[in-house]
Write an enzyme that holds these catalytic residues in place. Sequence first.
Site, PDB file in Angstrom:
ATOM      1  N   GLY A   1       0.789  -1.222   0.000  1.00 32.93           N
ATOM      2  CA  GLY A   1       0.000   0.000   0.000  1.00 32.93           C
ATOM      3  C   GLY A   1       0.820   1.270   0.000  1.00 32.93           C
ATOM      4  O   GLY A   1       0.279   2.362   0.174  1.00 32.93           O
ATOM      5  N   HIS A   2       2.119   1.183  -0.211  1.00 36.28           N
ATOM      6  CA  HIS A   2       2.977   2.370  -0.120  1.00 36.28           C
ATOM      7  C   HIS A   2       3.910   2.418  -1.311  1.00 36.28           C
ATOM      8  O   HIS A   2       5.035   1.930  -1.237  1.00 36.28           O
ATOM      9  CB  HIS A   2       3.796   2.313   1.172  1.00 36.28           C
ATOM     10  CG  HIS A   2       4.471   3.592   1.516  1.00 36.28           C
ATOM     11  ND1 HIS A   2       5.778   3.870   1.152  1.00 36.28           N
ATOM     12  CD2 HIS A   2       4.046   4.667   2.201  1.00 36.28           C
ATOM     13  CE1 HIS A   2       6.117   5.054   1.628  1.00 36.28           C
ATOM     14  NE2 HIS A   2       5.090   5.557   2.257  1.00 36.28           N
ATOM     15  N   PHE A   3       3.571   2.885  -2.363  1.00 43.24           N
ATOM     16  CA  PHE A   3       2.420   3.570  -2.926  1.00 43.24           C
ATOM     17  C   PHE A   3       1.799   2.685  -3.984  1.00 43.24           C
ATOM     18  O   PHE A   3       2.484   1.812  -4.503  1.00 43.24           O
ATOM     19  CB  PHE A   3       2.858   4.897  -3.545  1.00 43.24           C
ATOM     20  CG  PHE A   3       3.365   5.905  -2.553  1.00 43.24           C
ATOM     21  CD1 PHE A   3       2.468   6.720  -1.870  1.00 43.24           C
ATOM     22  CD2 PHE A   3       4.710   6.049  -2.292  1.00 43.24           C
ATOM     23  CE1 PHE A   3       2.915   7.670  -0.982  1.00 43.24           C
ATOM     24  CE2 PHE A   3       5.167   6.988  -1.396  1.00 43.24           C
ATOM     25  CZ  PHE A   3       4.269   7.807  -0.730  1.00 43.24           C
TER      26      PHE A   3
END
Length: 150
Positions: free
Chosen positions: A45-47
């Site tokens: 989730g990053h990114f």
Amino acid sequence: MDNNFILSQLPYSSPFLFVDKILEVNENSIVGEFTFSPDLDFYKGHFKNNPVTPGVILTECMAQIGVVCLGIYLFNNNGNNGEKQKVSLTSSEVEYLKPVYPGEKVIVSSEKQYFRFNKLKCRVKMKDTEDNLVCQGVIAGMMFQEEAKK
């Protein structure tokens, strides 16, 4: 002191262990490395579609190698051989200069500024394998002897 002993004393395990190897250690400094596996959960989730290692994880890697591993070495060289330690981060000031992507290896070097009353303060640098500076700063922590369980 054997580098594997230092690694065995770390209070972390996967997926929160950010030390693969200690390359050198002495009374004033330490150098270690870690490779950020593309499978680490935080990359999901990053990114979106462009994963980058979060700054807080880079700081944690620098703290684990540059303060905790060096602290274990110093603590055990001061007559506490074989006793488990607890570590508490007391401060950090880090400047981020370059991103670290999944699969990249980093080399962390740390120079002791002082170690007294079980507080260790270090100037820490992280570089990539091409010797580019990724981030740098000052990190401090306290070393405590683990109390016997009753």
